[in-house]
Scaffold this active site. Structure first.
Site, PDB file in Angstrom:
ATOM      1  N   ASN A  14      -2.384  -3.519  10.269  1.00 29.11           N
ATOM      2  CA  ASN A  14      -0.571  -3.584  10.479  1.00 29.11           C
ATOM      3  C   ASN A  14       0.061  -2.097   9.912  1.00 29.11           C
ATOM      4  O   ASN A  14       0.250  -1.653   9.057  1.00 29.11           O
ATOM      5  CB  ASN A  14       0.505  -5.172   9.334  1.00 29.11           C
ATOM      6  CG  ASN A  14       1.322  -4.860   9.512  1.00 29.11           C
ATOM      7  OD1 ASN A  14       2.116  -4.025   9.920  1.00 29.11           O
ATOM      8  ND2 ASN A  14       2.156  -5.374   8.372  1.00 29.11           N
ATOM      9  N   TRP A  15       0.449  -1.843  11.752  1.00 25.97           N
ATOM     10  CA  TRP A  15       1.059  -0.329  10.962  1.00 25.97           C
ATOM     11  C   TRP A  15       2.109  -0.055  10.899  1.00 25.97           C
ATOM     12  O   TRP A  15       3.043   0.945   9.579  1.00 25.97           O
ATOM     13  CB  TRP A  15       1.245   0.316  13.045  1.00 25.97           C
ATOM     14  CG  TRP A  15       0.041   0.405  13.558  1.00 25.97           C
ATOM     15  CD1 TRP A  15      -1.906   0.132  12.957  1.00 25.97           C
ATOM     16  CD2 TRP A  15      -0.573   1.247  14.582  1.00 25.97           C
ATOM     17  NE1 TRP A  15      -2.920   0.560  13.770  1.00 25.97           N
ATOM     18  CE2 TRP A  15      -1.885   0.931  14.914  1.00 25.97           C
ATOM     19  CE3 TRP A  15       0.029   2.046  15.807  1.00 25.97           C
ATOM     20  CZ2 TRP A  15      -2.306   2.203  16.325  1.00 25.97           C
ATOM     21  CZ3 TRP A  15      -0.598   2.266  16.590  1.00 25.97           C
ATOM     22  CH2 TRP A  15      -1.716   1.780  16.984  1.00 25.97           C
ATOM     23  N   LYS A  16       3.163  -1.603  10.428  1.00 22.17           N
ATOM     24  CA  LYS A  16       4.572  -1.008  10.075  1.00 22.17           C
ATOM     25  C   LYS A  16       5.450   0.081  11.407  1.00 22.17           C
ATOM     26  O   LYS A  16       5.004   0.371  12.307  1.00 22.17           O
ATOM     27  CB  LYS A  16       4.267  -1.151   8.912  1.00 22.17           C
ATOM     28  CG  LYS A  16       3.326  -1.714   7.584  1.00 22.17           C
ATOM     29  CD  LYS A  16       3.640  -1.864   6.283  1.00 22.17           C
ATOM     30  CE  LYS A  16       2.796  -2.453   5.800  1.00 22.17           C
ATOM     31  NZ  LYS A  16       2.379  -2.608   4.120  1.00 22.17           N
ATOM     32  N   HIS A 101       5.532 -11.520   6.802  1.00 17.48           N
ATOM     33  CA  HIS A 101       4.992 -10.593   5.808  1.00 17.48           C
ATOM     34  C   HIS A 101       6.108 -10.224   4.330  1.00 17.48           C
ATOM     35  O   HIS A 101       6.756 -10.736   4.700  1.00 17.48           O
ATOM     36  CB  HIS A 101       4.972  -9.135   6.886  1.00 17.48           C
ATOM     37  CG  HIS A 101       4.101  -7.998   6.481  1.00 17.48           C
ATOM     38  ND1 HIS A 101       5.034  -7.362   4.640  1.00 17.48           N
ATOM     39  CD2 HIS A 101       3.063  -7.568   6.354  1.00 17.48           C
ATOM     40  CE1 HIS A 101       3.903  -6.665   4.268  1.00 17.48           C
ATOM     41  NE2 HIS A 101       3.248  -6.766   4.777  1.00 17.48           N
ATOM     42  N   GLU A 103       7.737  -7.634   3.457  1.00 21.56           N
ATOM     43  CA  GLU A 103       8.528  -6.745   3.715  1.00 21.56           C
ATOM     44  C   GLU A 103       9.975  -7.141   4.145  1.00 21.56           C
ATOM     45  O   GLU A 103      10.683  -7.118   4.169  1.00 21.56           O
ATOM     46  CB  GLU A 103       7.788  -5.651   4.302  1.00 21.56           C
ATOM     47  CG  GLU A 103       6.829  -4.631   3.846  1.00 21.56           C
ATOM     48  CD  GLU A 103       6.061  -3.724   4.297  1.00 21.56           C
ATOM     49  OE1 GLU A 103       5.770  -3.770   5.599  1.00 21.56           O
ATOM     50  OE2 GLU A 103       5.145  -3.073   3.312  1.00 21.56           O
ATOM     51  N   GLU A 171      -1.476 -11.757   1.206  1.00 21.52           N
ATOM     52  CA  GLU A 171      -1.112 -10.349  -0.112  1.00 21.52           C
ATOM     53  C   GLU A 171      -0.054 -10.679  -0.645  1.00 21.52           C
ATOM     54  O   GLU A 171       1.386 -10.876  -1.021  1.00 21.52           O
ATOM     55  CB  GLU A 171      -0.060  -9.671   1.094  1.00 21.52           C
ATOM     56  CG  GLU A 171      -1.120  -9.771   2.918  1.00 21.52           C
ATOM     57  CD  GLU A 171      -0.627  -8.832   3.835  1.00 21.52           C
ATOM     58  OE1 GLU A 171      -1.335  -7.775   3.989  1.00 21.52           O
ATOM     59  OE2 GLU A 171       0.562  -8.450   4.229  1.00 21.52           O
ATOM     60  N   GLY A 177       0.734  -1.641  -0.400  1.00 21.24           N
ATOM     61  CA  GLY A 177       0.918  -0.296  -0.542  1.00 21.24           C
ATOM     62  C   GLY A 177       1.165   0.296  -2.066  1.00 21.24           C
ATOM     63  O   GLY A 177       1.964   1.485  -1.639  1.00 21.24           O
ATOM     64  N   SER A 209      -3.539  -2.893   0.297  1.00 23.70           N
ATOM     65  CA  SER A 209      -4.242  -2.150  -0.727  1.00 23.70           C
ATOM     66  C   SER A 209      -5.500  -1.477  -0.458  1.00 23.70           C
ATOM     67  O   SER A 209      -6.586  -1.709  -1.037  1.00 23.70           O
ATOM     68  CB  SER A 209      -3.827  -2.024  -1.868  1.00 23.70           C
ATOM     69  OG  SER A 209      -2.510  -1.345  -2.532  1.00 23.70           O
ATOM     70  N   GLY A 230      -2.623  -2.007   5.842  1.00 24.51           N
ATOM     71  CA  GLY A 230      -1.579  -1.235   6.753  1.00 24.51           C
ATOM     72  C   GLY A 230      -2.236   0.112   6.172  1.00 24.51           C
ATOM     73  O   GLY A 230      -2.334   0.769   7.244  1.00 24.51           O
ATOM     74  N   GLY A 231      -2.054   0.679   5.274  1.00 21.29           N
ATOM     75  CA  GLY A 231      -1.645   2.199   5.295  1.00 21.29           C
ATOM     76  C   GLY A 231      -2.915   2.757   5.943  1.00 21.29           C
ATOM     77  O   GLY A 231      -3.521   3.487   6.663  1.00 21.29           O
TER      78      GLY A 231
END
Ligand code: PGA
Length: 248
Positions: A14-16, A101, A103, A171, A177, A209, A230-231
């Protein structure tokens, strides 16, 4: 579904809201090249921001890497400025759409009812919905994790949800993150509950994470069928180490 049809675990990046054309192309090409030349123990999906879908679609063409979106609108078309429909995403070559998600739940006020509509829209367009659920730190500290996750799962999955068209991603919000992952025991407890409540054989991902160092332990936990990254999905080496951490 018979045992022979059992789905492979899924590692989804997930590149966001990260990347520009050149970096997206480079990262996707790098992953595609590695995927082409490896015997994979999992399915792989890359979920770039909507404007980069076409770039990534191009870069992964012919490779065993699927394209995914980060959101979709419930309606197929119409007066919804700035939104993107599941049909458009399918037309772009997407196979997956992340919905709900945390976010988006937090920044856009998305409710379980809306997330359920978005998942149904993904199904309508022939996409696999990756439905995200997870508790906040206050909810965990208040001993409400199982209650929250159960409620979100029930409220967010459409009637037609099944292993072939839906993936659940657990999640914990406090792990996203933050560099703070849930323990193997915490993950096992929640995933067991989701396994009991969700449609049979559905893939349940852990997210929050996950990185090159902790992936092997997390992916070995019972009822963990992959991860949403993610990251660490923004670095080809890290993402690839996670792909290779899937138990064979
Ligand atoms: P993270 O994000 O890996 O950067 O914690 C995971 C996610 O939000 O899907």
């Amino acid at each position: 579904m018979t045992m022979a049809d059992k789905l492979l675990p899924l590692i989804a990046g997930n590149w966001k809201m990260n990347g520009l054309k050149a970096t997206a192309r480079g990262l996707a090409r790098d992953i595609a090249e590695r995927a082409r030349t490896t015997r994979l123990a999992c399915d792989i999906a890359l979920c770039p921001p909507a404007p980069l879908l076409v770039v990534v679609a191009d870069a992964i063409e012919g490779a065993p890497v699927a394209l995914g979106a980060q959101d979709c609108h419930p309606e197929p078309f119409g007066p919804h400025t700035g939104d993107v429909s599941a049909e458009m995403l399918a037309d772009m070559g997407c196979r997956y759409a992340i919905v709900g998600h945390s976010e988006r739940r937090a920044e856009h006020g998305e409710t379980d009812a809306l997330v359920r509509k978005k998942a149904a829209a993904a199904h309508r367009a022939g996409l696999v919905a990756i439905v995200c659920i997870g508790e906040t730190l206050a909810e965990r500290d208040g001993g409400k994790t199982i209650e929250i996750v159960t409620r979100q799962l029930k409220g967010s999955l459409p009637e037609a949800a099944a292993a072939a068209n839906t993936v659940v991603a657990y999640e914990p919000v406090w792990a996203i993150g933050t560099g703070r992952t849930a323990t193997a025991q915490q993950i096992a407890e929640v995933h067991a509950r989701i396994r009991a409540d969700a449609p049979p054989d559905i893939r349940i991902l852990y997210g929050g994470s996950v990185n090159a160092k902790n992936a092997r332990e997390i992916l070995a936990v019972k009822n963990v069928n992959g991860a949403l990254i993610g990251g660490a999905s923004l670095k080809a080496d890290d993402f690839w180490t996670i792909v290779q951490s899937v138990p064979h």
